[in-house]
Design a protein around this motif. Structure first.
Motif, short mmCIF file in Angstrom:
data_model
loop_
_atom_site.label_atom_id
_atom_site.label_comp_id
_atom_site.label_asym_id
_atom_site.label_seq_id
_atom_site.Cartn_x
_atom_site.Cartn_y
_atom_site.Cartn_z
N PHE A 113 43.23 50.56 -26.48
CA PHE A 113 44.28 50.31 -27.87
C PHE A 113 45.30 51.35 -27.37
O PHE A 113 44.80 52.48 -27.32
CB PHE A 113 43.54 50.25 -28.79
CG PHE A 113 42.81 49.05 -29.37
CD1 PHE A 113 43.86 47.81 -29.79
CD2 PHE A 113 41.62 48.62 -28.96
CE1 PHE A 113 43.50 46.77 -29.89
CE2 PHE A 113 41.22 47.51 -29.65
CZ PHE A 113 41.98 46.45 -29.89
N PHE A 140 44.87 41.81 -27.23
CA PHE A 140 44.39 42.04 -28.63
C PHE A 140 45.40 42.93 -29.26
O PHE A 140 46.03 44.09 -28.75
CB PHE A 140 42.98 42.91 -28.53
CG PHE A 140 42.25 42.79 -29.68
CD1 PHE A 140 42.50 43.46 -30.93
CD2 PHE A 140 41.04 42.18 -29.51
CE1 PHE A 140 41.68 43.42 -31.90
CE2 PHE A 140 40.05 42.09 -30.75
CZ PHE A 140 40.38 42.50 -31.75
N ARG A 172 46.24 44.74 -33.36
CA ARG A 172 45.65 45.01 -34.70
C ARG A 172 46.39 45.99 -35.59
O ARG A 172 47.35 46.35 -34.97
CB ARG A 172 44.15 45.73 -34.58
CG ARG A 172 44.15 46.95 -33.78
CD ARG A 172 42.93 47.44 -33.61
NE ARG A 172 42.98 48.76 -33.12
CZ ARG A 172 41.69 49.37 -32.70
NH1 ARG A 172 40.61 48.73 -32.65
NH2 ARG A 172 41.86 50.57 -31.78
N ILE A 197 41.49 48.96 -40.43
CA ILE A 197 42.20 47.48 -39.82
C ILE A 197 42.25 46.45 -41.19
O ILE A 197 41.28 46.21 -41.85
CB ILE A 197 41.27 46.73 -38.93
CG1 ILE A 197 41.30 47.89 -37.56
CG2 ILE A 197 41.90 45.48 -38.36
CD1 ILE A 197 40.15 47.36 -36.51
N GLN A 223 43.77 41.53 -37.38
CA GLN A 223 43.73 41.51 -36.19
C GLN A 223 43.70 40.15 -35.36
O GLN A 223 43.41 39.12 -36.10
CB GLN A 223 42.30 42.27 -35.72
CG GLN A 223 40.98 41.72 -36.22
CD GLN A 223 40.00 42.85 -35.77
OE1 GLN A 223 40.15 43.81 -35.51
NE2 GLN A 223 38.60 42.23 -36.24
N SER A 264 43.29 38.18 -31.13
CA SER A 264 43.27 38.38 -29.81
C SER A 264 43.27 36.83 -29.22
O SER A 264 43.15 35.70 -29.83
CB SER A 264 41.80 38.88 -29.64
OG SER A 264 40.86 38.20 -30.02
N ILE A 282 50.88 38.52 -35.31
CA ILE A 282 49.63 38.96 -36.58
C ILE A 282 50.59 39.20 -38.09
O ILE A 282 51.74 39.51 -37.79
CB ILE A 282 49.22 40.28 -36.20
CG1 ILE A 282 47.81 40.74 -36.99
CG2 ILE A 282 50.09 41.44 -36.12
CD1 ILE A 282 47.06 41.83 -36.49
N GLN A 309 48.95 48.54 -33.24
CA GLN A 309 48.17 48.84 -31.99
C GLN A 309 47.86 47.78 -31.07
O GLN A 309 47.84 46.52 -31.70
CB GLN A 309 46.75 49.47 -32.17
CG GLN A 309 46.88 50.93 -32.77
CD GLN A 309 45.44 51.71 -32.92
OE1 GLN A 309 44.39 51.25 -32.63
NE2 GLN A 309 45.58 52.88 -33.72
#
Length: 164
Positions: free
Chosen positions: A38, A91, A93, A100, A103, A105, A121, A136
Motif C-alpha cells: 500500500f 486494492f 482504501r 479505514i 475499501q 478490491s 470507492i 491508499q
C-alpha cells in the motif's frame, strides 16, 4: 409552497453551503511502486478547493476549523502494470485519521502485460475539525513494480460537506 412563486424563509433559519469541497487529481503517474504494498496516492493538484481543506503537499483532506460535519468522499485510482507485468489484483482504501472507512478490491489472476484498471470507492464520514482523510492503493503485479496513473483525471479524489 406550490406553484412557481417565491419562497419566504422565516427568521432564525440558516442555510449552509456544501463547502468545503474539493476535487484533486495527479499531475503525472506515480511510478516505481513496490509490488503488493500500500502507498499513499499523491493527489498533487486541485481544480476545486473551496475552504482550502485539501493539502496538495501531504495529499490529504484536513477538516477546516468551524466545518465539522458529515462529508461525502469519492475517489478512483487507476492502477497499472508495466509493459512486462500482468496485473493480478487492485486494492484501494480510504482512511479517516488512522481508521479505514471504506475499501474495495478486484482480483484478476493476471490480465495481460501492461494493463490497467480503475477502482472506485466512496464513503460518508463524520469529521471533527482537524480530522484527515487520505487514499491508499495497492497493485499486485506478476514480477516488478506498479504505478498509479495520473494526468487527464484517470485518478481523482473529492469530497463535499453534506451537513452539520
Amino acid at each position: 409552497s406550490s406553484g412557481s412563486g417565491n419562497i419566504t424563509i422565516g427568521s432564525g433559519v440558516t442555510l449552509q453551503s456544501n463547502a468545503p469541497a474539493f476535487f484533486a487529481t495527479m499531475s503525472a503517474n506515480q511510478t516505481g511502486l513496490t509490488d503488493n504494498t500500500f502507498v499513499l496516492i499523491q493527489f498533487n493538484q486541485t481544480s476545486v478547493n473551496e475552504g482550502s481543506g485539501f493539502n496538495t503537499s501531504t495529499y490529504k483532506f484536513v477538516c477546516p476549523s468551524g466545518r465539522a460535519g458529515k462529508y461525502y468522499f469519492f475517489a478512483t485510482v487507476r492502477v497499472g502494470a508495466t509493459s512486462t507485468d500482468a496485473l493480478r489484483r487492485v486494492f484501494i482504501r480510504m482512511f479517516k485519521n488512522t481508521s479505514i472507512i471504506a475499501q474495495a478490491s478486484s482480483d484478476f489472476g493476471g490480465i495481460s502485460d501492461g494493463n490497467s484498471y480503475d477502482k472506485p470507492i466512496s464513503a460518508i464520514a463524520d469529521l471533527a475539525e482537524g480530522d484527515t482523510v487520505e487514499i491508499q492503493a495497492l497493485g499486485d503485479v506478476s514480477t516488478s513494480t506498479w504505478l498509479a496513473i495520473g494526468g487527464d483525471k484517470d485518478s481523482y479524489f473529492g469530497a463535499y460537506r453534506i451537513g452539520a
